[in-house]
Design a protein around this motif. Sequence first.
Motif, PDB file in Angstrom:
ATOM      1  N   TYR A 452      42.884  42.594  34.516  1.00 50.22           N
ATOM      2  CA  TYR A 452      43.081  43.970  34.969  1.00 50.22           C
ATOM      3  C   TYR A 452      43.276  44.923  33.786  1.00 50.22           C
ATOM      4  O   TYR A 452      42.724  46.021  33.760  1.00 50.22           O
ATOM      5  N   ARG A 453      44.060  44.493  32.794  1.00 48.51           N
ATOM      6  CA  ARG A 453      44.320  45.378  31.658  1.00 48.51           C
ATOM      7  C   ARG A 453      43.085  45.616  30.801  1.00 48.51           C
ATOM      8  O   ARG A 453      43.056  46.557  30.007  1.00 48.51           O
ATOM      9  N   ASP A 454      42.050  44.780  30.947  1.00 49.38           N
ATOM     10  CA  ASP A 454      40.827  44.988  30.167  1.00 49.38           C
ATOM     11  C   ASP A 454      40.160  46.317  30.506  1.00 49.38           C
ATOM     12  O   ASP A 454      39.376  46.841  29.703  1.00 49.38           O
ATOM     13  N   ARG A 455      40.438  46.858  31.672  1.00 50.59           N
ATOM     14  CA  ARG A 455      39.859  48.146  32.054  1.00 50.59           C
ATOM     15  C   ARG A 455      40.354  49.274  31.164  1.00 50.59           C
ATOM     16  O   ARG A 455      39.713  50.336  31.075  1.00 50.59           O
ATOM     17  N   HIS A 456      41.511  49.068  30.520  1.00 52.99           N
ATOM     18  CA  HIS A 456      42.107  50.127  29.718  1.00 52.99           C
ATOM     19  C   HIS A 456      41.577  50.147  28.289  1.00 52.99           C
ATOM     20  O   HIS A 456      42.118  50.851  27.436  1.00 52.99           O
ATOM     21  N   ARG A 457      40.502  49.411  28.035  1.00 55.98           N
ATOM     22  CA  ARG A 457      39.875  49.470  26.710  1.00 55.98           C
ATOM     23  C   ARG A 457      39.147  50.789  26.495  1.00 55.98           C
ATOM     24  O   ARG A 457      38.868  51.179  25.364  1.00 55.98           O
ATOM     25  N   VAL A 458      38.794  51.458  27.583  1.00 54.17           N
ATOM     26  CA  VAL A 458      38.050  52.720  27.490  1.00 54.17           C
ATOM     27  C   VAL A 458      38.791  53.800  28.263  1.00 54.17           C
ATOM     28  O   VAL A 458      39.728  53.529  29.016  1.00 54.17           O
ATOM     29  N   LYS A 459      38.359  55.038  28.088  1.00 55.26           N
ATOM     30  CA  LYS A 459      38.966  56.137  28.818  1.00 55.26           C
ATOM     31  C   LYS A 459      38.640  56.025  30.300  1.00 55.26           C
ATOM     32  O   LYS A 459      37.588  55.529  30.697  1.00 55.26           O
ATOM     33  N   SER A 460      39.568  56.489  31.109  1.00 54.62           N
ATOM     34  CA  SER A 460      39.338  56.524  32.551  1.00 54.62           C
ATOM     35  C   SER A 460      38.259  57.553  32.860  1.00 54.62           C
ATOM     36  O   SER A 460      37.987  58.461  32.065  1.00 54.62           O
ATOM     37  N   GLY A 461      37.642  57.421  34.042  1.00 52.52           N
ATOM     38  CA  GLY A 461      36.537  58.294  34.394  1.00 52.52           C
ATOM     39  C   GLY A 461      36.739  59.000  35.727  1.00 52.52           C
ATOM     40  O   GLY A 461      37.512  58.563  36.579  1.00 52.52           O
ATOM     41  N   ILE A 462      36.020  60.109  35.904  1.00 48.83           N
ATOM     42  CA  ILE A 462      36.006  60.803  37.189  1.00 48.83           C
ATOM     43  C   ILE A 462      35.251  59.963  38.212  1.00 48.83           C
ATOM     44  O   ILE A 462      35.604  59.902  39.383  1.00 48.83           O
ATOM     45  N   THR A 463      34.186  59.324  37.762  1.00 50.57           N
ATOM     46  CA  THR A 463      33.439  58.394  38.593  1.00 50.57           C
ATOM     47  C   THR A 463      33.194  57.133  37.777  1.00 50.57           C
ATOM     48  O   THR A 463      33.459  57.107  36.573  1.00 50.57           O
ATOM     49  N   GLY A 464      32.707  56.086  38.429  1.00 48.24           N
ATOM     50  CA  GLY A 464      32.521  54.825  37.710  1.00 48.24           C
ATOM     51  C   GLY A 464      31.556  53.901  38.417  1.00 48.24           C
ATOM     52  O   GLY A 464      31.093  54.166  39.536  1.00 48.24           O
ATOM     53  N   TRP A 465      31.262  52.786  37.762  1.00 47.63           N
ATOM     54  CA  TRP A 465      30.340  51.776  38.288  1.00 47.63           C
ATOM     55  C   TRP A 465      30.871  51.186  39.597  1.00 47.63           C
ATOM     56  O   TRP A 465      30.101  50.886  40.512  1.00 47.63           O
ATOM     57  N   ALA A 466      32.186  51.027  39.693  1.00 45.84           N
ATOM     58  CA  ALA A 466      32.761  50.502  40.941  1.00 45.84           C
ATOM     59  C   ALA A 466      32.614  51.524  42.067  1.00 45.84           C
ATOM     60  O   ALA A 466      32.288  51.163  43.208  1.00 45.84           O
ATOM     61  N   GLN A 467      32.848  52.798  41.783  1.00 43.53           N
ATOM     62  CA  GLN A 467      32.814  53.817  42.826  1.00 43.53           C
ATOM     63  C   GLN A 467      31.408  53.984  43.409  1.00 43.53           C
ATOM     64  O   GLN A 467      31.252  54.146  44.610  1.00 43.53           O
ATOM     65  N   VAL A 468      30.365  53.936  42.575  1.00 47.76           N
ATOM     66  CA  VAL A 468      29.008  54.118  43.099  1.00 47.76           C
ATOM     67  C   VAL A 468      28.543  52.887  43.862  1.00 47.76           C
ATOM     68  O   VAL A 468      27.485  52.919  44.510  1.00 47.76           O
ATOM     69  N   HIS A 469      29.311  51.789  43.795  1.00 49.09           N
ATOM     70  CA  HIS A 469      29.012  50.615  44.605  1.00 49.09           C
ATOM     71  C   HIS A 469      29.929  50.531  45.817  1.00 49.09           C
ATOM     72  O   HIS A 469      30.125  49.456  46.386  1.00 49.09           O
ATOM     73  N   GLY A 470      30.514  51.671  46.192  1.00 49.03           N
ATOM     74  CA  GLY A 470      31.286  51.739  47.426  1.00 49.03           C
ATOM     75  C   GLY A 470      32.734  51.341  47.309  1.00 49.03           C
ATOM     76  O   GLY A 470      33.442  51.300  48.322  1.00 49.03           O
ATOM     77  N   LEU A 471      33.235  51.058  46.098  1.00 45.72           N
ATOM     78  CA  LEU A 471      34.619  50.612  45.930  1.00 45.72           C
ATOM     79  C   LEU A 471      35.515  51.821  45.666  1.00 45.72           C
ATOM     80  O   LEU A 471      35.979  52.070  44.563  1.00 45.72           O
ATOM     81  N   ARG A 472      35.709  52.588  46.711  1.00 48.69           N
ATOM     82  CA  ARG A 472      36.580  53.761  46.661  1.00 48.69           C
ATOM     83  C   ARG A 472      37.682  53.594  47.689  1.00 48.69           C
ATOM     84  O   ARG A 472      37.527  52.885  48.683  1.00 48.69           O
ATOM     85  N   GLY A 473      38.808  54.263  47.444  1.00 49.37           N
ATOM     86  CA  GLY A 473      39.911  54.175  48.391  1.00 49.37           C
ATOM     87  C   GLY A 473      40.528  52.791  48.399  1.00 49.37           C
ATOM     88  O   GLY A 473      40.557  52.071  47.392  1.00 49.37           O
ATOM     89  N   SER A 474      41.008  52.379  49.562  1.00 46.40           N
ATOM     90  CA  SER A 474      41.697  51.092  49.689  1.00 46.40           C
ATOM     91  C   SER A 474      40.672  49.985  49.889  1.00 46.40           C
ATOM     92  O   SER A 474      40.421  49.526  51.008  1.00 46.40           O
ATOM     93  N   THR A 475      40.034  49.575  48.806  1.00 49.72           N
ATOM     94  CA  THR A 475      39.033  48.511  48.829  1.00 49.72           C
ATOM     95  C   THR A 475      39.484  47.377  47.918  1.00 49.72           C
ATOM     96  O   THR A 475      40.531  47.456  47.275  1.00 49.72           O
ATOM     97  N   SER A 476      38.675  46.337  47.839  1.00 48.96           N
ATOM     98  CA  SER A 476      39.049  45.135  47.099  1.00 48.96           C
ATOM     99  C   SER A 476      39.371  45.449  45.640  1.00 48.96           C
ATOM    100  O   SER A 476      38.533  45.984  44.903  1.00 48.96           O
ATOM    101  N   LEU A 477      40.569  45.095  45.231  1.00 50.21           N
ATOM    102  CA  LEU A 477      40.986  45.334  43.856  1.00 50.21           C
ATOM    103  C   LEU A 477      40.245  44.417  42.894  1.00 50.21           C
ATOM    104  O   LEU A 477      39.834  44.840  41.805  1.00 50.21           O
ATOM    105  N   ALA A 478      40.057  43.135  43.278  1.00 52.60           N
ATOM    106  CA  ALA A 478      39.357  42.200  42.408  1.00 52.60           C
ATOM    107  C   ALA A 478      37.917  42.640  42.175  1.00 52.60           C
ATOM    108  O   ALA A 478      37.401  42.555  41.056  1.00 52.60           O
ATOM    109  N   ASP A 479      37.243  43.128  43.229  1.00 50.22           N
ATOM    110  CA  ASP A 479      35.879  43.623  43.065  1.00 50.22           C
ATOM    111  C   ASP A 479      35.857  44.826  42.130  1.00 50.22           C
ATOM    112  O   ASP A 479      34.974  44.968  41.285  1.00 50.22           O
ATOM    113  N   ARG A 480      36.827  45.706  42.288  1.00 46.62           N
ATOM    114  CA  ARG A 480      36.856  46.910  41.451  1.00 46.62           C
ATOM    115  C   ARG A 480      37.035  46.540  39.983  1.00 46.62           C
ATOM    116  O   ARG A 480      36.369  47.107  39.102  1.00 46.62           O
TER     117      ARG A 480
END
Length: 512
Positions: A452-480
């Motif tokens: 999970y902490r590996d995501r913090h290697r880069v700046k956070s984004g307004i949108t992302g690869w997970a979001q354009v694949h439908g992982l928005r809101g209360s969705t699978s954390l592992a998939d995100r």
Amino acid sequence: MQAGPGAGLVGQVPASLPLSGASLPLSGAPAPLDLGRSAAAPARRPLAQWLLEGRGWRWLRPALDLITLGGAVMLTLRGPHAHGLSSTQLVPFALLPLLVIALFAIRGMYRQRIRTLILDGIVPVVGSVSIAVMAVAVAEVYLASGSLDSSVFVRAWVLSLTAVGMGRIGGVLAQRWARSGLVTGRPALIVGAGLIGAHVARRLETHPEYGLRPVGFLDDDPPPSVEVEGRRAPLLGRPADLAQVVERTDARHVILAFSSSSDSSLIPLVRRCDELGLEVSVVPRLFESLNDRMMYETLGGLPVLGLRTVAPKGWQFAVKHSFDRLVAALVLVILAPALLALAAAVRLSSPGPVLFRQRRVGRDGTVFDLLKFRSMRLDSDRPAPFVPQPGAAPGGVEGDDRRTPIGRLLRRSSLDELPQLINVLRGEMSLVGPRPERPEFVELFSTDVPRYRDRHRVKSGITGWAQVHGLRGSTSLADRVEWDNYYIGHFSLGLDLKILALTLAALFRAAE
């Protein structure tokens, strides 16, 4: 259009695996299959299956290209500057469709792929058509001594790109529609019934657009189902039983996913798959470290893969962040009137500030104030602390629904996110990247979710690869987490542009 590296299942293997099946949502997954037959799935249509999945698909794509390019050439030659061409001058134009198809074949655009993405085909299509039109122009110079108006070649280029693009988009959408509706799909066997094999099966079950339906597992020593929670497809036998299982299930694809069998025993299995006419995909070892930058080399007859990682603080990300700030500044200036109107609407909707500020964790664990247009009422009673569902990321409406009417509109259209352009301008965020989370949840998820902490290697984004694949809101954390780490490992400016294009497409669909 052709899918680029990493667009298919094997290219997008999980960058982090859940410790249990509960981390992945299984809603909508088919019931356990019985020897390749699913009672819940509708019967496949033989003609659609042949045309969009079988041998017909191999002929349909070049046929569509030939027809659309032929039409483009005919329209080109109907132009005012193309009248009176001699038969010698017509030959290069007549050969244009064949030349484009040959270039497509050379670039591998007719190869069978697990999933075809439209955006990945833009560059090879534009490149192939451009080279073909330039070749026609050179031929005309020698045949007509340069007497042909240059506008004819521009017309041929534009019409060819438009025609072949529309034809390929239509073919991809037809195949995707048929797969998503379970009208078509190839039965697939998974060799390896452990965590990774079960993860692959769940991904195929919840995403039928890949065109593979897991009918079961093959494994010499499968772990008990209690150790692999969420494994739904049945165990059909050992890898040595491949031929008999294929005959019973009509399988067309085999995925090797970390079987308990030794690697040496899998080599004859791959050869047997080839003899049976089965397609084979492999989930490679060390998949967490692989990306599309790896280099294939040989030491004598021994293949070696050179791993090339992405440096989050290298020059490529420096260019990205400069691009982010420039785009954010331009968008803020262009949208200034709309932003002022939205701010006024928020202020008039209910008492309270226009902007909502919330502490979030960005690159290297840095905490910053994320900005949004306020979408909820400021009730005097403090809402109860929010506790996310196990395995799901926080998001959406948490606790009591205190959204205002304008807030509902802002949430549904994602317009409430626009003030984050200010975060980008400040250098706290990027246009594209993993979505930032609140500090208390970061501490919780860091101990429960691998990488999970590996995501913090880069700046956070307004949108992302997970979001354009439908992982928005209360969705699978592992998939995100999986998709976020995939983005970091495969980062390129082209991938950023693709994500931005997919985000805009999703916003337009939401506005309809």
